[in-house]
Motif scaffolding. Structure first.
Motif, PDB file in Angstrom:
ATOM      1  N   MET A   1       0.721  -1.251   0.207  1.00 44.77           N
ATOM      2  CA  MET A   1      -0.149   0.214   0.014  1.00 44.77           C
ATOM      3  C   MET A   1       0.529   1.031  -0.025  1.00 44.77           C
ATOM      4  O   MET A   1       1.463   1.631   0.906  1.00 44.77           O
ATOM      5  N   LYS A   2       0.037   2.305  -0.990  1.00 45.40           N
ATOM      6  CA  LYS A   2       1.316   3.364  -1.192  1.00 45.40           C
ATOM      7  C   LYS A   2       0.286   4.473   0.122  1.00 45.40           C
ATOM      8  O   LYS A   2      -0.468   4.656   0.231  1.00 45.40           O
ATOM      9  N   VAL A   3       1.827   4.669   0.784  1.00 38.52           N
ATOM     10  CA  VAL A   3       0.900   5.785   1.913  1.00 38.52           C
ATOM     11  C   VAL A   3       1.811   7.292   1.912  1.00 38.52           C
ATOM     12  O   VAL A   3       3.164   7.026   1.615  1.00 38.52           O
ATOM     13  N   THR A   4       1.019   8.656   1.764  1.00 44.60           N
ATOM     14  CA  THR A   4       2.354   9.483   2.063  1.00 44.60           C
ATOM     15  C   THR A   4       2.253  10.566   3.488  1.00 44.60           C
ATOM     16  O   THR A   4       0.591  10.456   3.422  1.00 44.60           O
ATOM     17  N   ILE A   5       3.131  10.520   4.166  1.00 50.14           N
ATOM     18  CA  ILE A   5       3.475  11.595   5.669  1.00 50.14           C
ATOM     19  C   ILE A   5       3.775  12.389   5.581  1.00 50.14           C
ATOM     20  O   ILE A   5       5.162  12.286   4.708  1.00 50.14           O
ATOM     21  N   ASP A   6       3.835  13.456   5.702  1.00 46.10           N
ATOM     22  CA  ASP A   6       4.232  15.050   5.641  1.00 46.10           C
ATOM     23  C   ASP A   6       5.077  14.729   4.495  1.00 46.10           C
ATOM     24  O   ASP A   6       5.983  15.002   4.107  1.00 46.10           O
ATOM     25  N   ASN A   7       3.849  14.913   2.737  1.00 45.54           N
ATOM     26  CA  ASN A   7       4.592  15.083   1.515  1.00 45.54           C
ATOM     27  C   ASN A   7       5.999  14.156   1.021  1.00 45.54           C
ATOM     28  O   ASN A   7       6.323  13.732  -0.180  1.00 45.54           O
ATOM     29  N   ILE A   8       6.116  12.570   2.366  1.00 42.26           N
ATOM     30  CA  ILE A   8       7.115  12.166   1.423  1.00 42.26           C
ATOM     31  C   ILE A   8       5.957  10.544   1.395  1.00 42.26           C
ATOM     32  O   ILE A   8       5.604  10.047   1.989  1.00 42.26           O
ATOM     33  N   THR A   9       5.866   9.567   0.618  1.00 50.31           N
ATOM     34  CA  THR A   9       5.459   8.758   0.038  1.00 50.31           C
ATOM     35  C   THR A   9       6.139   7.306   0.280  1.00 50.31           C
ATOM     36  O   THR A   9       7.745   7.139  -0.144  1.00 50.31           O
ATOM     37  N   ILE A  10       5.288   6.677   0.606  1.00 47.74           N
ATOM     38  CA  ILE A  10       6.501   5.104   1.182  1.00 47.74           C
ATOM     39  C   ILE A  10       5.389   3.938   0.913  1.00 47.74           C
ATOM     40  O   ILE A  10       4.233   4.187   0.909  1.00 47.74           O
ATOM     41  N   ASP A  11       6.030   2.715   0.932  1.00 45.94           N
ATOM     42  CA  ASP A  11       4.813   1.580   0.358  1.00 45.94           C
ATOM     43  C   ASP A  11       5.094   0.484   1.532  1.00 45.94           C
ATOM     44  O   ASP A  11       6.260   1.208   2.393  1.00 45.94           O
ATOM     45  N   VAL A  12       4.087   0.193   1.860  1.00 48.99           N
ATOM     46  CA  VAL A  12       4.255  -0.964   3.556  1.00 48.99           C
ATOM     47  C   VAL A  12       3.368  -1.780   3.285  1.00 48.99           C
ATOM     48  O   VAL A  12       2.615  -1.834   2.326  1.00 48.99           O
ATOM     49  N   GLU A  13       3.530  -2.557   4.082  1.00 46.17           N
ATOM     50  CA  GLU A  13       2.285  -3.867   4.525  1.00 46.17           C
ATOM     51  C   GLU A  13       0.774  -3.551   4.847  1.00 46.17           C
ATOM     52  O   GLU A  13       1.299  -2.779   5.329  1.00 46.17           O
ATOM     53  N   PRO A  14      -0.313  -4.096   3.453  1.00 47.19           N
ATOM     54  CA  PRO A  14      -1.295  -3.929   4.538  1.00 47.19           C
ATOM     55  C   PRO A  14      -1.036  -4.699   6.119  1.00 47.19           C
ATOM     56  O   PRO A  14      -0.850  -5.222   6.498  1.00 47.19           O
ATOM     57  N   GLY A  15      -2.068  -3.849   6.931  1.00 52.15           N
ATOM     58  CA  GLY A  15      -2.413  -4.444   8.334  1.00 52.15           C
ATOM     59  C   GLY A  15      -0.955  -2.498   8.868  1.00 52.15           C
ATOM     60  O   GLY A  15      -1.433  -2.737  10.569  1.00 52.15           O
ATOM     61  N   THR A  16      -0.259  -2.622   8.407  1.00 54.70           N
ATOM     62  CA  THR A  16       0.474  -1.328   9.454  1.00 54.70           C
ATOM     63  C   THR A  16      -0.031  -0.166   9.462  1.00 54.70           C
ATOM     64  O   THR A  16      -0.606   0.612   9.095  1.00 54.70           O
ATOM     65  N   THR A  17       0.648   0.028  10.404  1.00 58.54           N
ATOM     66  CA  THR A  17      -0.604   1.594  11.249  1.00 58.54           C
ATOM     67  C   THR A  17       0.776   2.594  10.359  1.00 58.54           C
ATOM     68  O   THR A  17       1.464   2.414  10.264  1.00 58.54           O
ATOM     69  N   ILE A  18      -0.017   4.083  11.186  1.00 62.41           N
ATOM     70  CA  ILE A  18      -0.169   5.010  10.326  1.00 62.41           C
ATOM     71  C   ILE A  18       1.941   5.234  11.390  1.00 62.41           C
ATOM     72  O   ILE A  18       2.666   5.714  11.060  1.00 62.41           O
ATOM     73  N   MET A  19       1.605   5.182  12.697  1.00 62.43           N
ATOM     74  CA  MET A  19       2.283   4.999  13.366  1.00 62.43           C
ATOM     75  C   MET A  19       4.085   4.374  13.203  1.00 62.43           C
ATOM     76  O   MET A  19       5.166   4.942  13.129  1.00 62.43           O
ATOM     77  N   ASN A  20       3.608   3.297  12.460  1.00 60.54           N
ATOM     78  CA  ASN A  20       5.015   1.859  11.756  1.00 60.54           C
ATOM     79  C   ASN A  20       5.492   2.481  10.607  1.00 60.54           C
ATOM     80  O   ASN A  20       6.269   2.812  10.073  1.00 60.54           O
ATOM     81  N   ALA A  21       3.923   3.414   9.647  1.00 59.73           N
ATOM     82  CA  ALA A  21       4.511   3.737   7.859  1.00 59.73           C
ATOM     83  C   ALA A  21       5.935   4.985   8.589  1.00 59.73           C
ATOM     84  O   ALA A  21       6.335   4.504   7.824  1.00 59.73           O
ATOM     85  N   ALA A  22       5.357   5.619  10.074  1.00 55.85           N
ATOM     86  CA  ALA A  22       6.089   6.989  10.060  1.00 55.85           C
ATOM     87  C   ALA A  22       7.594   6.467  10.034  1.00 55.85           C
ATOM     88  O   ALA A  22       8.441   7.335  10.050  1.00 55.85           O
ATOM     89  N   ARG A  23       7.655   5.563  10.944  1.00 50.27           N
ATOM     90  CA  ARG A  23       8.689   5.215  11.484  1.00 50.27           C
ATOM     91  C   ARG A  23       9.459   4.702  11.061  1.00 50.27           C
ATOM     92  O   ARG A  23      11.305   4.940  10.596  1.00 50.27           O
ATOM     93  N   GLN A  24       9.244   4.352   9.654  1.00 49.97           N
ATOM     94  CA  GLN A  24       9.856   3.869   8.391  1.00 49.97           C
ATOM     95  C   GLN A  24      10.866   4.712   8.105  1.00 49.97           C
ATOM     96  O   GLN A  24      11.890   4.304   7.314  1.00 49.97           O
ATOM     97  N   ILE A  25      10.044   5.753   7.598  1.00 50.41           N
ATOM     98  CA  ILE A  25      10.271   6.972   7.413  1.00 50.41           C
ATOM     99  C   ILE A  25      11.540   7.391   7.903  1.00 50.41           C
ATOM    100  O   ILE A  25      12.979   7.697   7.826  1.00 50.41           O
ATOM    101  N   GLY A  26      11.778   7.757   9.514  1.00 52.40           N
ATOM    102  CA  GLY A  26      12.470   8.435  10.739  1.00 52.40           C
ATOM    103  C   GLY A  26      12.087   9.246  11.602  1.00 52.40           C
ATOM    104  O   GLY A  26      11.087   9.580  11.863  1.00 52.40           O
TER     105      GLY A  26
END
Length: 338
Positions: free
Chosen positions: A1-26
């Motif tokens: 799944m593609k999610v954009t956090i603070d204008n940064i787009t990344i791919d994450v696995e289904p079921g990932t929370t917004i918190m853990n998606a943001a942690r993948q960015i930094g």
């Protein structure tokens, strides 16, 4: 799944929370977490410190969510757009969250053993305000001994439930929990029982504030005066992977190893934590990696320390440059040092 956090787009696995998606960015994008603890199931959703704004729910339904949502328990959808550090409503709300967390919290930082590694200190420094609007008396509690190793200062507790989940999930029988409701809620034991099991000391590591402290370490040293070293031993109860905190040649405390988010991945037993306080008990693996911006790293890196950007930026914005173009001939000559 593609999610954009603070204008940064990344791919994450289904079921990932917004918190853990943001942690993948930094760390610069990840929301603060006071109650969420990834290794503990069902943690999160208590403190509301990680609220974010979802400006687009998904690619199929791009409507924004009407209210701020807790990022630690909200799963991402394909095409979701999230604003964290760039949203003024989020930043303003966090100021209110800090104010609520500090509503009954005493100014114990000068005498609290958690000072220097306290998540509430970091949270209030980054998002809090310097003034308080409350005039009412704060709730106060007497310190309680929870067994031979743990001291409870309920005045500092923010009711994050981390210690309750830890006792529930890694010990056989939990004897403490949250008693009462509302502003009377407090951490306590059932009928004054002591917390006494082989893994009880882990509630100290998961506590984000100084509510649960190590009685064998209390008032011995400030964390920035100690030197952390990774070490291990052959233990039949736990992994044996710990951090030794030295003051000179003395091991003043032993803790479980934490990752960059301050979370313990492998819990340790009380034998390793409280009874093995000699270097000869361990195999040293090297210095613990500490973030350069942490107060724990003070005086550890010498001249190679990178100056943080925030104070330099603040000085540039709030202070005028010194004008050195004036005539200095009237100044008396300085004596030459031998």
């Amino acid at each position: 799944m593609k999610v954009t956090i603070d204008n940064i787009t990344i791919d994450v696995e289904p079921g990932t929370t917004i918190m853990n998606a943001a942690r993948q960015i930094g760390p610069h994008i990840a929301p603060p977490a006071m109650c969420y603890y990834e290794p503990l199931k069902a943690s999160g959703g208590k403190c509301r410190g990680c609220l974010v704004k979802v400006t687009a729910g998904s690619e199929k339904d791009p409507r924004p969510m009407p209210k701020l949502v807790p990022s630690c328990i909200t799963q991402v959808q394909d095409g979701m757009i999230v604003e964290n550090t760039i949203n003024e409503q989020v930043l303003e709300t966090r100021k209110g969250i800090v104010e609520f967390l500090l509503l009954n919290h005493p100014l114990d930082c000068p005498v609290c053993d958690q000072a220097g590694e306290c998540h509430l200190q970091d949270f209030s420094f980054e998002h809090g305000v310097s003034k308080t609007r409350t005039v009412e008396e704060r709730n106060t509690f007497e310190p309680v001994d929870l067994g031979p190793y743990i001291k409870l200062n309920m005045n500092r507790c923010i009711l994050c439930y981390r210690c309750v989940y830890t006792a529930d999930q890694i010990t056989d029988g939990r004897v403490h929990g949250v008693m009462h409701r509302g502003d009377h809620a407090e951490i306590s034991t059932y009928i004054e029982k002591a917390i006494d099991n082989d893994f009880s000391g882990n509630v100290i590591d998961v506590c984000p504030v100084g509510a649960l402290t190590d009685k064998t370490y209390r008032f011995k040293s400030r964390v920035w005066f100690s030197k952390p070293e990774d070490a291990s031993c052959s233990c039949g109860k736990c992994s044996g992977k710990v951090t030794l905190w030295y003051r000179g040649d003395e091991v003043i405390r032993v803790t479980a190893r934490k990752n960059e988010w301050g979370e313990v991945k492998e819990f340790i037993c009380n034998t390793c934590r409280f009874e093995r306080k000699k270097t000869s008990d361990w195999t040293l693996e090297g210095p613990t990696k500490i973030a350069r911006n942490s107060v724990i790293s003070a005086n550890k890196y010498g001249a190679s320390t990178i100056k943080p950007a925030f104070p330099l930026q603040q000085a540039a914005e709030q202070y005028k440059k010194i004008d050195d173009s004036r005539d200095r001939s009237f100044l008396a000559p300085q004596k030459q040092l031998n």
